[in-house]
Design an enzyme around this catalytic site. Structure first.
Site, PDB file in Angstrom:
ATOM      1  CG  ASN A  19      -0.314  -0.038   2.539  1.00  0.00           C
ATOM      2  OD1 ASN A  19       0.744   0.551   2.736  1.00  0.00           O
ATOM      3  ND2 ASN A  19      -0.937  -0.712   3.504  1.00  0.00           N
ATOM      4  CG  ASN A  53      -4.429  -7.169   6.738  1.00  0.00           C
ATOM      5  OD1 ASN A  53      -4.039  -6.049   6.420  1.00  0.00           O
ATOM      6  ND2 ASN A  53      -5.712  -7.515   6.631  1.00  0.00           N
ATOM      7  CE  LYS A 100       3.084   3.863  33.672  1.00  0.00           C
ATOM      8  NZ  LYS A 100       4.364   4.613  33.640  1.00  0.00           N
ATOM      9  CE  LYS A 180      -9.863  -0.407   1.850  1.00  0.00           C
ATOM     10  NZ  LYS A 180      -9.919  -0.331   3.323  1.00  0.00           N
ATOM     11  CE  LYS A 182      -5.068  -0.992   0.809  1.00  0.00           C
ATOM     12  NZ  LYS A 182      -5.470  -0.605   2.174  1.00  0.00           N
ATOM     13  CG  ASP A 211      -6.923   2.697   2.747  1.00  0.00           C
ATOM     14  OD1 ASP A 211      -6.463   3.655   3.401  1.00  0.00           O
ATOM     15  OD2 ASP A 211      -6.875   1.518   3.154  1.00  0.00           O
ATOM     16  CB  ALA A 212      -4.144   7.853   1.580  1.00  0.00           C
ATOM     17  CG  ASN A 213      -3.121   1.968   3.556  1.00  0.00           C
ATOM     18  OD1 ASN A 213      -3.335   1.771   2.362  1.00  0.00           O
ATOM     19  ND2 ASN A 213      -3.628   1.189   4.498  1.00  0.00           N
ATOM     20  CD  GLU A 237      -9.736   2.917   4.705  1.00  0.00           C
ATOM     21  OE1 GLU A 237      -9.078   2.146   5.434  1.00  0.00           O
ATOM     22  OE2 GLU A 237     -10.527   2.510   3.816  1.00  0.00           O
ATOM     23  CD  GLU A 263      -6.773   0.619   8.396  1.00  0.00           C
ATOM     24  OE1 GLU A 263      -5.727  -0.032   8.221  1.00  0.00           O
ATOM     25  OE2 GLU A 263      -7.645   0.747   7.529  1.00  0.00           O
ATOM     26  CG  ASP A 290      -9.510  -4.839  13.187  1.00  0.00           C
ATOM     27  OD1 ASP A 290     -10.113  -5.706  13.847  1.00  0.00           O
ATOM     28  OD2 ASP A 290      -8.685  -5.119  12.298  1.00  0.00           O
ATOM     29  CG  HIS A 320      -8.554  -2.716   9.184  1.00  0.00           C
ATOM     30  ND1 HIS A 320      -7.857  -3.554  10.052  1.00  0.00           N
ATOM     31  CD2 HIS A 320      -7.785  -2.636   8.069  1.00  0.00           C
ATOM     32  CE1 HIS A 320      -6.736  -3.936   9.488  1.00  0.00           C
ATOM     33  NE2 HIS A 320      -6.669  -3.402   8.283  1.00  0.00           N
ATOM     34  CD  GLU A 339     -10.675  -3.814   4.953  1.00  0.00           C
ATOM     35  OE1 GLU A 339     -10.044  -3.199   4.072  1.00  0.00           O
ATOM     36  OE2 GLU A 339     -10.328  -3.832   6.150  1.00  0.00           O
ATOM     37  CB  SER A 340     -14.821  -8.804   2.393  1.00  0.00           C
ATOM     38  OG  SER A 340     -14.556 -10.076   1.818  1.00  0.00           O
ATOM     39  CE1 TYR A 341      -7.684  -6.401   2.872  1.00  0.00           C
ATOM     40  CE2 TYR A 341      -8.528  -7.238   4.950  1.00  0.00           C
ATOM     41  CZ  TYR A 341      -7.904  -6.252   4.228  1.00  0.00           C
ATOM     42  OH  TYR A 341      -7.501  -5.104   4.854  1.00  0.00           O
TER      43      TYR A 341
END
Length: 388
Positions: A19, A53, A100, A180, A182, A211-213, A237, A263, A290, A320, A339-341
């Site tokens: 990505n 992932n 903590k 989606k 990338k 999605d720019a991650n 995203e 995410e 997530d 996510h 989401e789905s892969y």
């Protein structure tokens, strides 16, 4: 009843994809088995969990801190009021003893992975699909029909526009109407070409998310926002760093279309800061917390409670990760989808065997627990861990 053993193993889910921020050539995840002394059909009930992932396996941390705390606890202190099942909140509190606050990082992934396995065991012991167990506990009707979108469009060596379009056609053929793509791993001109090549092939009712991650600084995020305003996108995203709430707020002012993020926020407190300071708009934006990365379902329920105090509907949450745990949460607690892969990160991505996608919706099968055993390739991997 009691937990007899907690096992873990690290599995590779490597791929040549990338990505805007990372490549997946060395990616791993942790698989956990929570073995109980409850016997069904001559075999112990085992709950399974794994992390999403992008965050690598967490075996060392689990073995050093979290698993020993659970195994050292008095078994009675981990049970619900019936004494016949585990109480995930009590297990969670035991794992987090002497931890903590703040600094969530990878710790939240380790706890979330074990938490998933605990919930799988709890639902199996109750002989219910997890989504029905959750709905029952929250006094609501479960909706087994869940919206899903296909996450793909990664950068790949030698992958040109035609290969990208072929990928998106495959998702459409599988029944998805939202896909989606990338962005941010190329310059704006190239990304616009990629986006337009996909938009040009979509039919009525079919949508594209990007999605720019978290890749962009403020100037880049806003430049893309201006360019993206030319398109009717499902969402834009994670433009910038997930903790840069000022950037997020500026983006919301500049871009009228839907924004998605969350995410990489790993606690209820971080999620609350996004709602307070990130400029997110409850009428159009999407939250992608997530549970597998953020301390599990115990913490995710706290996040949903927090959102309700800010008048955010759970239907604005589309997690996510592409795993069946979030599918169950969506069906049981009324989230907006998951989401789905379809092709990536196998055998951990995807749905149980026989589950079909129709216009980007699936219907949850009536399988005890999270339903992992309904996916034969995944069930085989999980069984290899618990039967060692």
């Amino acid at each position: 009843m009691k937990i007899v053993e907690i096992r873990d193993r690290t599995f590779p889910i490597s791929s040549p994809i990338r990505n805007a921020y990372i490549d997946f050539s060395q990616m791993t995840l942790s698989l956990v088995a929570v073995v109980t002394d409850v016997i069904r059909d001559g075999r112990p009930v085992v709950g399974y969990g794994f992390n999403s992932n992008g965050r690598y396996g967490q075996g060392a941390m689990m073995r050093d801190r979290f698993i020993p705390r659970v195994m050292a606890a008095d078994p009675a202190t981990l049970l619900d009021e019936t004494g016949e099942n585990l109480d995930p909140s009590k297990v969670w509190a035991t794992m987090m003893t002497n931890e903590k606050p703040g600094g969530h990082g990878e710790r939240s992934v380790a706890v979330g992975t074990i938490d998933m396995a605990v919930w799988d065991a709890v639902a199996k012991i109750a002989d219910l699909p997890l989504f029905r167990l959750l709905a029952k506990r929250h006094g609501r009707e479960a909706d087994p029909r869940v919206f899903v979108y296909a996450a793909g469009g990664y950068y790949y060596p030698g992958k040109g526009l035609e290969a990208l379009r072929d990928e998106m056609r495959r998702y459409i053929d599988l029944g998805f109407s939202v896909m989606k793509l990338k962005i941010g791993g190329a310059d704006l001109a190239e990304d616009r070409e990629r986006i337009e090549s996909v938009l040009d092939m979509l039919g009525p009712g079919q949508r594209l998310a990007i999605d720019a991650n978290g890749r962009f600084d403020q100037a880049e995020a806003l430049a893309y926002a201006e360019a993206m305003s030319d398109y009717d996108l499902f969402w834009y995203e994670e433009a910038g760093d997930p903790l840069d709430f000022e950037l997020q707020a500026q983006l919301a002012e500049a871009y009228s279309g839907p924004i998605a993020t969350g995410e990489n926020l790993f606690s209820t407190v971080d999620a609350r800061n996004l709602i307070r300071y990130g400029g997110m708009r409850r009428d159009r934006d999407w939250l992608q917390f997530d549970c597998a990365l953020s301390y599990g379902l115990v913490e995710y329920q706290r996040t949903l409670e927090m959102l309700s105090t800010y008048d955010w509907s759970p239907t604005r949450c589309i997690p996510h990760g592409g795993h069946q745990m979030s599918l169950n949460i969506a069906a049981g607690l009324g989230l907006g989808g998951n989401e789905s892969y379809p092709d990536l990160f196998q055998p951990f991505g995807g749905f149980p065997d026989g589950v079909m996608v129709e216009d980007s919706y699936i219907t949850m099968p009536e399988l005890p627990g999270i339903g992992f055993e309904g996916k034969s390739d995944l069930a085989s991997v999980m069984a290899s861990l618990s039967s060692d």
